[in-house]
Design a protein around this motif. Structure first.
Motif, PDB file in Angstrom:
ATOM      1  N   PRO A 221       0.728  -1.220  -0.006  1.00 44.34           N
ATOM      2  CA  PRO A 221      -0.118   0.078  -0.128  1.00 44.34           C
ATOM      3  C   PRO A 221       1.041   1.092   0.082  1.00 44.34           C
ATOM      4  N   PHE A 222       0.420   2.336  -0.719  1.00 48.03           N
ATOM      5  CA  PHE A 222       0.994   3.726  -0.822  1.00 48.03           C
ATOM      6  C   PHE A 222      -0.278   4.422  -0.441  1.00 48.03           C
ATOM      7  N   GLN A 223       0.241   5.679  -0.276  1.00 45.30           N
ATOM      8  CA  GLN A 223      -0.653   6.893  -0.014  1.00 45.30           C
ATOM      9  C   GLN A 223      -1.601   7.384  -1.236  1.00 45.30           C
ATOM     10  N   LYS A 224      -0.561   6.962  -2.481  1.00 44.55           N
ATOM     11  CA  LYS A 224      -1.176   7.425  -3.810  1.00 44.55           C
ATOM     12  C   LYS A 224      -0.649   6.504  -4.820  1.00 44.55           C
ATOM     13  N   PRO A 225      -1.092   6.318  -5.918  1.00 45.81           N
ATOM     14  CA  PRO A 225      -0.316   5.280  -6.808  1.00 45.81           C
ATOM     15  C   PRO A 225       1.134   5.483  -6.868  1.00 45.81           C
ATOM     16  N   GLU A 226       1.864   4.656  -7.039  1.00 47.46           N
ATOM     17  CA  GLU A 226       3.347   4.612  -6.969  1.00 47.46           C
ATOM     18  C   GLU A 226       3.779   4.291  -8.351  1.00 47.46           C
ATOM     19  N   GLY A 228       7.072   3.715 -10.208  1.00 49.21           N
ATOM     20  CA  GLY A 228       8.465   3.024 -10.097  1.00 49.21           C
ATOM     21  C   GLY A 228       8.880   3.046 -11.461  1.00 49.21           C
ATOM     22  N   LEU A 229      10.103   2.461 -11.504  1.00 46.02           N
ATOM     23  CA  LEU A 229      10.777   2.154 -12.919  1.00 46.02           C
ATOM     24  C   LEU A 229      10.177   0.961 -13.309  1.00 46.02           C
ATOM     25  N   GLY A 230       9.534   0.994 -14.236  1.00 48.36           N
ATOM     26  CA  GLY A 230       9.079  -0.081 -15.009  1.00 48.36           C
ATOM     27  C   GLY A 230       7.977  -0.737 -14.328  1.00 48.36           C
ATOM     28  N   ARG A 231       7.118  -0.079 -13.378  1.00 54.12           N
ATOM     29  CA  ARG A 231       6.099  -0.907 -12.555  1.00 54.12           C
ATOM     30  C   ARG A 231       5.260   0.461 -12.039  1.00 54.12           C
ATOM     31  N   ILE A 232       3.870   0.146 -11.959  1.00 54.09           N
ATOM     32  CA  ILE A 232       3.143   0.916 -11.016  1.00 54.09           C
ATOM     33  C   ILE A 232       2.179   0.362  -9.824  1.00 54.09           C
ATOM     34  N   GLY A 233       2.392   1.040  -8.681  1.00 52.79           N
ATOM     35  CA  GLY A 233       1.560   0.292  -7.686  1.00 52.79           C
ATOM     36  C   GLY A 233       0.345   0.848  -7.567  1.00 52.79           C
ATOM     37  N   ILE A 234      -0.914   0.273  -7.632  1.00 55.09           N
ATOM     38  CA  ILE A 234      -2.196   0.881  -7.303  1.00 55.09           C
ATOM     39  C   ILE A 234      -3.044   0.365  -6.014  1.00 55.09           C
ATOM     40  N   ASP A 235      -2.298   0.087  -5.078  1.00 56.86           N
ATOM     41  CA  ASP A 235      -2.789  -0.668  -3.868  1.00 56.86           C
ATOM     42  C   ASP A 235      -2.643   0.839  -2.805  1.00 56.86           C
ATOM     43  N   THR A 236      -3.609   1.513  -2.698  1.00 59.51           N
ATOM     44  CA  THR A 236      -3.803   2.793  -2.078  1.00 59.51           C
ATOM     45  C   THR A 236      -4.389   2.743  -0.402  1.00 59.51           C
ATOM     46  N   GLY A 237      -4.404   1.333  -0.131  1.00 58.14           N
ATOM     47  CA  GLY A 237      -4.736   1.294   1.289  1.00 58.14           C
ATOM     48  C   GLY A 237      -6.306   1.295   1.533  1.00 58.14           C
ATOM     49  N   ALA A 238      -7.234   1.133   0.721  1.00 66.10           N
ATOM     50  CA  ALA A 238      -8.391   1.271   0.849  1.00 66.10           C
ATOM     51  C   ALA A 238      -9.012   0.722   2.265  1.00 66.10           C
ATOM     52  N   VAL A 239      -8.552  -0.365   2.527  1.00 70.52           N
ATOM     53  CA  VAL A 239      -9.151  -0.990   3.870  1.00 70.52           C
ATOM     54  C   VAL A 239      -8.483  -0.307   5.000  1.00 70.52           C
ATOM     55  N   TYR A 240      -7.675   0.548   4.962  1.00 72.89           N
ATOM     56  CA  TYR A 240      -7.050   1.425   6.221  1.00 72.89           C
ATOM     57  C   TYR A 240      -7.816   2.720   6.110  1.00 72.89           C
ATOM     58  N   GLY A 241      -8.536   3.013   5.258  1.00 72.07           N
ATOM     59  CA  GLY A 241      -9.448   4.375   5.211  1.00 72.07           C
ATOM     60  C   GLY A 241      -8.961   5.210   4.223  1.00 72.07           C
ATOM     61  N   ASN A 242      -8.148   4.990   3.307  1.00 71.63           N
ATOM     62  CA  ASN A 242      -7.816   5.690   2.171  1.00 71.63           C
ATOM     63  C   ASN A 242      -8.629   5.109   1.009  1.00 71.63           C
ATOM     64  N   ALA A 243      -8.102   5.823  -0.314  1.00 74.34           N
ATOM     65  CA  ALA A 243      -8.993   5.528  -1.482  1.00 74.34           C
ATOM     66  C   ALA A 243      -8.817   4.137  -2.016  1.00 74.34           C
ATOM     67  N   LEU A 244      -9.754   3.808  -2.774  1.00 68.01           N
ATOM     68  CA  LEU A 244      -9.583   2.600  -3.542  1.00 68.01           C
ATOM     69  C   LEU A 244      -9.354   3.030  -5.023  1.00 68.01           C
ATOM     70  N   THR A 245      -8.251   2.650  -5.677  1.00 65.03           N
ATOM     71  CA  THR A 245      -7.997   3.073  -7.039  1.00 65.03           C
ATOM     72  C   THR A 245      -7.591   2.038  -7.956  1.00 65.03           C
ATOM     73  N   SER A 258     -10.090   7.190  -8.705  1.00 67.11           N
ATOM     74  CA  SER A 258     -10.107   6.923  -7.234  1.00 67.11           C
ATOM     75  C   SER A 258     -11.381   7.173  -6.566  1.00 67.11           C
ATOM     76  N   ILE A 259     -11.747   6.490  -5.710  1.00 64.24           N
ATOM     77  CA  ILE A 259     -12.856   6.643  -4.813  1.00 64.24           C
ATOM     78  C   ILE A 259     -12.570   6.835  -3.478  1.00 64.24           C
ATOM     79  N   ALA A 260     -12.657   8.105  -3.017  1.00 63.60           N
ATOM     80  CA  ALA A 260     -12.045   8.078  -1.546  1.00 63.60           C
ATOM     81  C   ALA A 260     -13.057   7.569  -0.426  1.00 63.60           C
ATOM     82  N   ALA A 261     -12.568   6.894   0.471  1.00 67.15           N
ATOM     83  CA  ALA A 261     -13.503   6.300   1.576  1.00 67.15           C
ATOM     84  C   ALA A 261     -14.394   7.531   2.470  1.00 67.15           C
ATOM     85  N   GLN A 262     -15.303   7.244   2.679  1.00 64.33           N
ATOM     86  CA  GLN A 262     -16.150   8.097   3.536  1.00 64.33           C
ATOM     87  C   GLN A 262     -15.878   8.393   5.046  1.00 64.33           C
TER      88      GLN A 262
END
Length: 262
Positions: A221-226, A228-245, A258-262
């Motif tokens: 998980p990252f706070q926002k999409p990560e 990187g070199l040759g990669r993109i991480g899209i786990d933005t920690g929805a289960v921890y109260g952050n957005a689903l991306t 992204s949809i932000a958690a309410q």
């Protein structure tokens, strides 16, 4: 499109824990990959509704890919799986669900359940609760642990168990590999192990491309999409109260939704 190759892969699976790696020779015009859901059904429904609204403006093919970790920790894992099984999609849209490490360990637990399984502490309590299953109730029965498998089978839909057993490990397309966690560097997709694809972290998250194609992944998980070199991480920690991306791929181009958690 995806349904044909997925059906073929499932038909040749002999090991219930084997995970096929799928490949599309021709990439759909629009591909949306959604990050780790972890039982956050409301966020998933909102994000997918937004994707379907966009797809309705086009006649070309759209593919929605979940990168895995449907279950554990969040409020309603069973509803996420039921959504995957029961929701209808427009004619130009298909959905493909990949297996994450939490989905895999849930599947392993169901095949060989144990009250001491590490999965229970990794978020499994919330997943079982979403099915109305509480292991304390089993312990009160006084039944031996060998009876746990049958006890669970009576309380969990067979269709959900089958769904988990058949989730593929990866999807490769001309512009990208989509996996749950990552890949072992410079190793062909068909030689990647389940651990490589579903558990990779430190060895993968380095400033060096792991493949000749961009890798879209979740798991870390990252706070926002990560990016990187040759990669993109899209786990933005929805289960921890952050957005689903989600990432929207159009060939080599991409954008995020992204949809932000309410």
């Amino acid at each position: 499109m995806v349904a044909a190759i997925l059906s073929k892969a499932q038909n040749i699976m002999a090991d219930p824990l084997a995970r096929p790696r799928l490949e599309l020779a021709e990439q759909p015009a629009d591909v949306y990959a959604i990050g780790d859901i972890h039982g956050c059904i409301d966020l998933l429904l909102s994000l997918e509704a937004r994707i379907l609204k966009e797809a309705a403006t086009r006649s070309t093919a759209t593919l929605i890919v979940y990168v895995g970790d449907l279950v554990d920790r969040g409020p309603d894992s069973s509803a996420v799986i039921e959504h995957c099984l029961s929701s209808s999609l427009p004619a130009n849209v298909e959905r493909l669900v990949l297996c994450g490490n939490h989905d895999l360990t849930f599947c392993e637990f169901l095949l060989q359940p144990s009250l001491s399984s590490p999965w229970i502490g990794w978020g499994g309590i919330a997943t079982l609760a979403s099915y109305g299953i509480h292991l304390a109730d089993f312990e009160k029965t006084g039944l031996p642990e060998v009876a746990l498998s049958g006890w669970l089978a009576e309380r969990m839909p067979r269709s959900h168990r089958k769904f988990l057993r058949e989730l593929p490990a990866a999807l490769s397309m001309p512009s990208a590999h989509i996996v749950h966690a990552g890949m072992r560097h410079h190793v062909p997709m068909q030689e990647q192990t389940v651990r490589d694809l579903m558990w990779s972290r430190e060895a993968f998250l380095v400033e060096e491309p792991a493949s000749d194609r961009r890798i879209i992944h979740g798991h870390t998980p990252f706070q926002k999409p990560e990016i990187g070199l040759g990669r993109i991480g899209i786990d933005t920690g929805a289960v921890y109260g952050n957005a689903l991306t989600a990432i929207h791929l159009q060939g080599e181009d991409y954008r995020f939704l992204s949809i932000a958690a309410q």
